[in-house]
Scaffold this motif. Structure first.
Motif, short mmCIF file in Angstrom:
data_model
loop_
_atom_site.label_atom_id
_atom_site.label_comp_id
_atom_site.label_asym_id
_atom_site.label_seq_id
_atom_site.Cartn_x
_atom_site.Cartn_y
_atom_site.Cartn_z
N LEU A 4 -9.84 0.79 1.38
CA LEU A 4 -8.61 1.22 0.73
C LEU A 4 -8.63 2.71 0.43
O LEU A 4 -7.61 3.38 0.50
CB LEU A 4 -8.36 0.42 -0.55
N ALA A 5 -9.81 3.25 0.10
CA ALA A 5 -9.93 4.68 -0.20
C ALA A 5 -9.62 5.53 1.04
O ALA A 5 -9.25 6.70 0.92
CB ALA A 5 -11.31 5.00 -0.73
N LYS A 6 -9.76 4.96 2.23
CA LYS A 6 -9.49 5.70 3.46
C LYS A 6 -8.00 5.79 3.79
O LYS A 6 -7.59 6.52 4.66
CB LYS A 6 -10.24 5.07 4.64
N ILE A 7 -7.19 5.01 3.09
CA ILE A 7 -5.76 5.03 3.35
C ILE A 7 -5.19 6.29 2.72
O ILE A 7 -5.27 6.48 1.51
CB ILE A 7 -5.08 3.77 2.79
N PRO A 8 -4.63 7.19 3.53
CA PRO A 8 -4.13 8.47 3.02
C PRO A 8 -2.79 8.31 2.32
O PRO A 8 -1.76 8.80 2.76
CB PRO A 8 -3.99 9.31 4.29
N SER A 9 -2.80 7.56 1.23
CA SER A 9 -1.56 7.22 0.55
C SER A 9 -1.74 7.39 -0.95
O SER A 9 -2.79 7.06 -1.49
CB SER A 9 -1.20 5.76 0.86
N ALA A 10 -0.72 7.91 -1.58
CA ALA A 10 -0.74 8.02 -3.03
C ALA A 10 -0.81 6.61 -3.63
O ALA A 10 -0.25 5.67 -3.09
CB ALA A 10 0.51 8.74 -3.52
N THR A 11 -1.52 6.48 -4.74
CA THR A 11 -1.57 5.20 -5.44
C THR A 11 -0.38 5.13 -6.38
O THR A 11 -0.03 6.10 -7.04
CB THR A 11 -2.89 5.07 -6.23
N SER A 12 0.24 3.96 -6.41
CA SER A 12 1.39 3.78 -7.29
C SER A 12 1.43 2.33 -7.75
O SER A 12 0.65 1.50 -7.30
CB SER A 12 2.68 4.13 -6.56
N LEU A 13 2.33 2.04 -8.67
CA LEU A 13 2.53 0.66 -9.08
C LEU A 13 3.17 -0.08 -7.91
O LEU A 13 4.20 0.34 -7.40
CB LEU A 13 3.44 0.58 -10.32
N ALA A 14 2.53 -1.14 -7.50
CA ALA A 14 3.03 -1.94 -6.38
C ALA A 14 3.48 -3.30 -6.88
O ALA A 14 2.83 -3.89 -7.76
CB ALA A 14 1.96 -2.10 -5.31
N HIS A 15 4.56 -3.80 -6.36
CA HIS A 15 5.07 -5.13 -6.68
C HIS A 15 4.11 -6.19 -6.15
O HIS A 15 3.84 -7.18 -6.79
CB HIS A 15 6.46 -5.28 -6.07
N ASN A 16 3.59 -5.98 -4.95
CA ASN A 16 2.60 -6.83 -4.27
C ASN A 16 3.15 -8.15 -3.75
O ASN A 16 2.39 -8.96 -3.22
CB ASN A 16 1.38 -7.09 -5.14
N ASP A 17 4.44 -8.42 -3.90
CA ASP A 17 5.02 -9.65 -3.37
C ASP A 17 6.45 -9.41 -2.91
O ASP A 17 7.35 -10.20 -3.16
CB ASP A 17 4.98 -10.75 -4.44
N VAL A 18 6.66 -8.28 -2.22
CA VAL A 18 8.01 -7.93 -1.77
C VAL A 18 8.34 -8.74 -0.52
O VAL A 18 7.67 -8.65 0.50
CB VAL A 18 8.13 -6.42 -1.48
N HIS A 19 9.35 -9.58 -0.66
CA HIS A 19 9.95 -10.32 0.46
C HIS A 19 11.38 -10.64 0.02
O HIS A 19 11.74 -10.43 -1.15
CB HIS A 19 9.16 -11.58 0.82
N TRP A 20 12.21 -11.12 0.94
CA TRP A 20 13.62 -11.31 0.61
C TRP A 20 13.85 -12.27 -0.54
O TRP A 20 14.86 -12.17 -1.24
CB TRP A 20 14.40 -11.76 1.85
N GLY A 21 12.94 -13.20 -0.78
CA GLY A 21 13.10 -14.12 -1.91
C GLY A 21 12.95 -13.43 -3.26
O GLY A 21 13.36 -13.98 -4.28
N ASN A 22 12.37 -12.24 -3.27
CA ASN A 22 12.19 -11.49 -4.51
C ASN A 22 13.08 -10.25 -4.57
O ASN A 22 12.80 -9.33 -5.34
CB ASN A 22 10.72 -11.08 -4.68
N VAL A 23 14.12 -10.22 -3.76
CA VAL A 23 15.06 -9.10 -3.77
C VAL A 23 16.45 -9.66 -4.10
O VAL A 23 16.90 -10.63 -3.49
CB VAL A 23 15.10 -8.38 -2.40
N MET A 24 17.09 -9.07 -5.10
CA MET A 24 18.43 -9.50 -5.47
C MET A 24 19.41 -8.35 -5.19
O MET A 24 19.17 -7.21 -5.58
CB MET A 24 18.48 -9.85 -6.97
N ARG A 25 20.47 -8.67 -4.51
CA ARG A 25 21.52 -7.67 -4.25
C ARG A 25 22.43 -7.61 -5.48
O ARG A 25 22.91 -8.64 -5.95
CB ARG A 25 22.32 -8.06 -3.02
N LEU A 26 22.68 -6.41 -5.96
CA LEU A 26 23.50 -6.22 -7.15
C LEU A 26 24.97 -6.11 -6.78
O LEU A 26 25.31 -5.51 -5.75
CB LEU A 26 23.05 -4.96 -7.90
N ARG A 27 25.84 -6.65 -7.59
CA ARG A 27 27.29 -6.58 -7.32
C ARG A 27 27.79 -5.15 -7.26
O ARG A 27 28.69 -4.83 -6.50
CB ARG A 27 28.06 -7.33 -8.41
N ARG A 28 27.24 -4.29 -8.08
CA ARG A 28 27.69 -2.89 -8.12
C ARG A 28 27.07 -2.06 -7.00
O ARG A 28 27.27 -0.86 -6.92
CB ARG A 28 27.39 -2.28 -9.48
N GLY A 29 26.28 -2.71 -6.15
CA GLY A 29 25.61 -2.02 -5.05
C GLY A 29 24.14 -1.85 -5.35
O GLY A 29 23.72 -1.83 -6.50
#
Length: 169
Positions: free
Chosen positions: A15-40
């Motif tokens: 993981l240390a070799k991944i040239p990516s900033a560390t951030s808070l990750a959801h860790n379970d992003v898939h369409w079942g965990n995404v809600m479309r908002l009425r206002r966009g």
């Protein structure tokens, strides 16, 4: 948490070799965990797996999870379909939208972000195997473990050996 020092150190080194900033990750992003908002726009749901990870982890997990459908009524209680992996065009569009949402001084190139995602993607499968092991028979998503383990390994093989141009690193 991994209780084997050698494996834990190996994963930390990788993981240390991944040239990516560390951030808070959801860790379970898939369409079942995404809600479309009425206002966009969209809203992420279900943060019980959230933790620090490379910024590309959630992107990798989202792409890899496209191959899995959960909650089927017959064993192994999930379906694995490698042909459901997003096209190169869809991957680029997702990554371009992500880059555009970042602060100007923190925007990686599309190629750099694709490389980060490519490096993170095998860890998404390892993560879900570990989650299932930790839950043992109390899994939040009932699946037959051996079939799930085999599908996760096949997914790594598919995205890293069969489709190397998808990530173009």
């Amino acid at each position: 948490y991994i209780d084997h020092p050698d494996e834990s150190k190996f994963i930390q080194r990788m993981l240390a070799k991944i040239p990516s900033a560390t951030s808070l990750a959801h860790n379970d992003v898939h369409w079942g965990n995404v809600m479309r908002l009425r206002r966009g726009g969209f809203c992420l749901l279900d943060f019980e797996y959230a933790n620090a990870n490379p910024r590309a982890y959630d992107l990798a997990n989202f792409l890899e999870e496209a191959m899995f459908t959960y909650g089927t009524e017959t064993p192994p209680y999930f379906q694995f379909d490698p042909t459901a992996f997003p096209s190169d065009e869809k991957i680029n569009r997702l990554l371009e939208l992500y880059i555009a949402a970042l602060p100007t001084d923190d925007r990686p190139s599309l190629l750099d972000l694709r490389a980060e995602v490519f490096l993170c993607s095998p860890f998404t499968h390892l993560y879900w195997i570990a989650v299932l092991l930790l839950y043992e028979n109390k899994s939040p998503f009932p699946v037959e473990f051996q079939a799930y383990f085999d599908a996760r390994l096949e997914a790594v093989s598919y995205t890293h050996l069969t489709l190397p141009t998808i990530y173009s690193v």
